[in-house]
Enzyme design. Structure first.
Site, PDB file in Angstrom:
ATOM      1  N   ASP A   1      17.971  14.390 -38.648  1.00 23.47           N
ATOM      2  CA  ASP A   1      17.003  14.391 -39.847  1.00 23.47           C
ATOM      3  C   ASP A   1      15.710  15.297 -39.469  1.00 23.47           C
ATOM      4  OD1 ASP A   1      18.481  12.964 -41.666  1.00 23.47           O
ATOM      5  OD2 ASP A   1      17.964  11.168 -40.770  1.00 23.47           O
TER       6      ASP A   1
ATOM      7  N   SER B   1      19.472   0.905 -36.621  1.00 21.37           N
ATOM      8  CA  SER B   1      18.815   1.863 -37.357  1.00 21.37           C
ATOM      9  C   SER B   1      19.463   2.304 -38.750  1.00 21.37           C
ATOM     10  CB  SER B   1      18.706   3.279 -36.490  1.00 21.37           C
ATOM     11  OG  SER B   1      18.356   4.383 -37.167  1.00 21.37           O
TER      12      SER B   1
ATOM     13  N   ARG C   1      17.933  14.601 -47.844  1.00 18.96           N
ATOM     14  CA  ARG C   1      16.933  15.404 -46.983  1.00 18.96           C
ATOM     15  C   ARG C   1      16.140  16.426 -47.616  1.00 18.96           C
ATOM     16  NH1 ARG C   1      15.589  10.638 -45.116  1.00 18.96           N
ATOM     17  NH2 ARG C   1      16.564  10.238 -43.208  1.00 18.96           N
TER      18      ARG C   1
ATOM     19  N   ASP D   1       7.528   2.175 -38.567  1.00 19.16           N
ATOM     20  CA  ASP D   1       7.010   3.478 -37.733  1.00 19.16           C
ATOM     21  C   ASP D   1       6.209   4.193 -38.914  1.00 19.16           C
ATOM     22  OD1 ASP D   1       8.359   3.154 -35.385  1.00 19.16           O
ATOM     23  OD2 ASP D   1      10.229   3.946 -35.862  1.00 19.16           O
TER      24      ASP D   1
HETATM   25  N1  ARG Z   1      24.190  10.250 -38.825  1.00 21.01           N
HETATM   26  C1  ARG Z   1      23.638  10.587 -40.219  1.00 21.01           C
HETATM   27  C2  ARG Z   1      23.304  11.842 -40.448  1.00 21.01           C
HETATM   28  O1  ARG Z   1      22.815  12.648 -39.810  1.00 21.01           O
HETATM   29  C3  ARG Z   1      23.071   9.413 -40.676  1.00 21.01           C
HETATM   30  C4  ARG Z   1      21.630   9.372 -39.964  1.00 21.01           C
HETATM   31  C5  ARG Z   1      20.844   8.210 -40.754  1.00 21.01           C
HETATM   32  N2  ARG Z   1      19.733   7.772 -39.952  1.00 21.01           N
HETATM   33  C6  ARG Z   1      19.794   6.599 -39.663  1.00 21.01           C
HETATM   34  N3  ARG Z   1      18.629   6.263 -39.133  1.00 21.01           N
HETATM   35  N4  ARG Z   1      20.728   5.922 -39.649  1.00 21.01           N
HETATM   36  O2  ARG Z   1      23.514  12.356 -41.722  1.00 21.01           O
END
Ligand code: ARG
Length: 426
Positions: A122, A174, A93, A13
């Site tokens: 995110d 993912s 992040r 992506d």
């Molecule tokens: N749910 C977790 C968070 O919001 C992890 C998200 C991570 N992204 C992924 N593509 N798995 O911090």
């Protein structure tokens, strides 16, 4: 638009996003890739970025910064979201946003971009953090504003432009990784009743396949882990050491249905061996050196801060103040904890500290007992006073009649019948 700085992972992506941003905005695209450990840095990342059409590719090793500025802050505060998720992705992040802003300012770019979809946490964390640090920067999320292509379309888009797609293997997952944890979602995990397939895990062995249990001693100074088995280690090295050890013993698997910020429940699998070992050890040490009142109050702070971090509000005033409180509370959290890693579990088997509040002479049931048993009588006399007054004025509670509690309410005293409560306590 002159220049855009894109957070670039090297995945499909973000590779396509380089070309897409150039075509849509006529902008020069500069990529930024941040090594946060845990295998987050793919090989040949610069080449990938340039092949996708970037004019410049920054690669930054931020592992030590990540640990010292973010991971240790969360550990000191005991911040674990909903009691389960040690916040690996969420903690990374704000650092990524900070680095994006730094590069954008250095390059004189008008915008930053990231590859998040419009459905997750995110995107919120990036956008909010970037604007807290530089309100003048525009944030573009191609996946949210038109680039939302299916996988086949994305692969075709890349092929048409001769973009190298580093890893085209198709998995249902993912995934996000850094040294504090790995998150895995989507595919078969979307059924919260379904047992996670073994290949949803990549770091840890199955508990049943773990070797014989081992013990590991972790030393803390001011709430920060500084040594493992007597060896002083930098933050990132210490996390990596415990990661390897924990993963080999099957420690760190978490299966969690969590509440996303945007109001969706989502099933996530995490692997966080170092985080699980360190949170348990840190908690045990706090139990030895902090007062009961501090321990109780810290739980509120931990809960509040974990949600703030999860919700992308790292740079808020409340976050800053809570972190300052947490750090202050850690000034006596120095000592050592011994943990046993045993077939998927990490548990405390011993703790010691020069600042310990534990007094053997007070706690002992054996010779040398220094506790004044007789003075307990006076203490209880005063401690129990309000309850005795209550009983005298409002009637005594709890005359036991067989299975039920029978209790006469003085307000109903003029009524002929007693109020009988169901035997809820059985
Ligand atoms: N749910 C977790 C968070 O919001 C992890 C998200 C991570 N992204 C992924 N593509 N798995 O911090």
């Amino acid at each position: 638009m002159n220049k855009v700085v894109l957070a670039y992972s090297g995945g499909l992506d973000t590779s396509v996003a380089v070309a897409w941003l150039r075509e849509q905005y006529g902008a020069e695209v500069i990529t930024l890739t941040v090594d946060l450990g845990g295998g987050s840095l793919k090989e040949g990342i610069e080449r990938g970025a340039m092949s996708a059409g970037a004019s410049r590719a920054y690669v930054v090793d931020a592992r030590e910064t990540f640990v010292s500025q973010y991971v240790w802050r969360a550990l000191q505060a005991g911040a674990v979201y909903q009691g389960a998720y040690p916040l690996a992705t969420a903690l990374a992040r704000p650092l990524l946003a900070q680095l994006l802003v730094e590069v954008a300012q250095k390059e004189g770019a008008e915008a930053v971009a990231h590859g998040c979809t419009g459905k997750g946490n995110d995107q919120v964390r990036f956008d909010v953090a970037v604007h807290a640090l530089d309100p003048g920067l525009e944030v573009i999320a191609p996946m949210r504003v038109g680039m939302g292509l299916t996988r086949e379309q994305t692969v075709a888009f890349a092929a048409q432009r001769g973009i190298e797609v580093p890893d085209a293997r198709q998995t249902p997952w993912s995934i996000d990784v850094n040294l504090w944890g790995r998150s895995c979602e989507a595919g078969p995990l979307e059924d919260p009743w379904a047992t996670p397939p073994e290949d949803a895990y990549a770091w840890t062995v199955r508990a049943a396949d773990a070797p014989d249990p081992v013990e590991v001693a972790i030393a803390f100074e001011g709430g920060i882990p500084v040594a493992v088995d007597g060896e002083d280690l930098s933050g990132a090295a210490l996390v990596e050491r415990l990661h390897a050890l924990g993963a080999a013993h099957g420690v760190g698997r978490i299966d969690h249905v969590e509440d996303r910020l945007i109001g969706i429940k989502s099933r996530e699998i995490y692997e966080a061996p170092a985080a699980m070992i360190l949170h348990a050890a840190h908690h045990a040490l706090e139990g030895l050196v902090l007062s009961r009142e501090q321990l109780r109050f810290n739980r509120f702070v931990a809960d509040e801060l974990s949600q703030i971090v999860y919700d992308g509000l790292w740079f808020s005033a409340l976050s800053r103040d809570l972190r300052a409180y947490a750090m202050s509370s850690q000034r006596v959290v120095s000592g050592e904890v011994r943990m046993r890693l045993d077939h998927g579990r990490a548990y405390v088997v011993g703790r010691r500290s020069p600042l310990s509040l534990y007094d053997k002479n007070l706690a002992t049931y054996e010779d040398g007992d220094a506790f004044d048993h007789a003075s307990a009588v006076g203490f209880i006399e005063i401690y129990g006073l309000p309850l005795r007054v209550e009983a005298a004025r409002h009637g005594a509670v709890g005359k036991h009649h067989g299975a039920a509690w029978t209790w006469t309410n003085p307000l109903l005293a003029s009524l002929p019948t007693a109020v009988t409560e169901p035997a809820a306590e059985r």
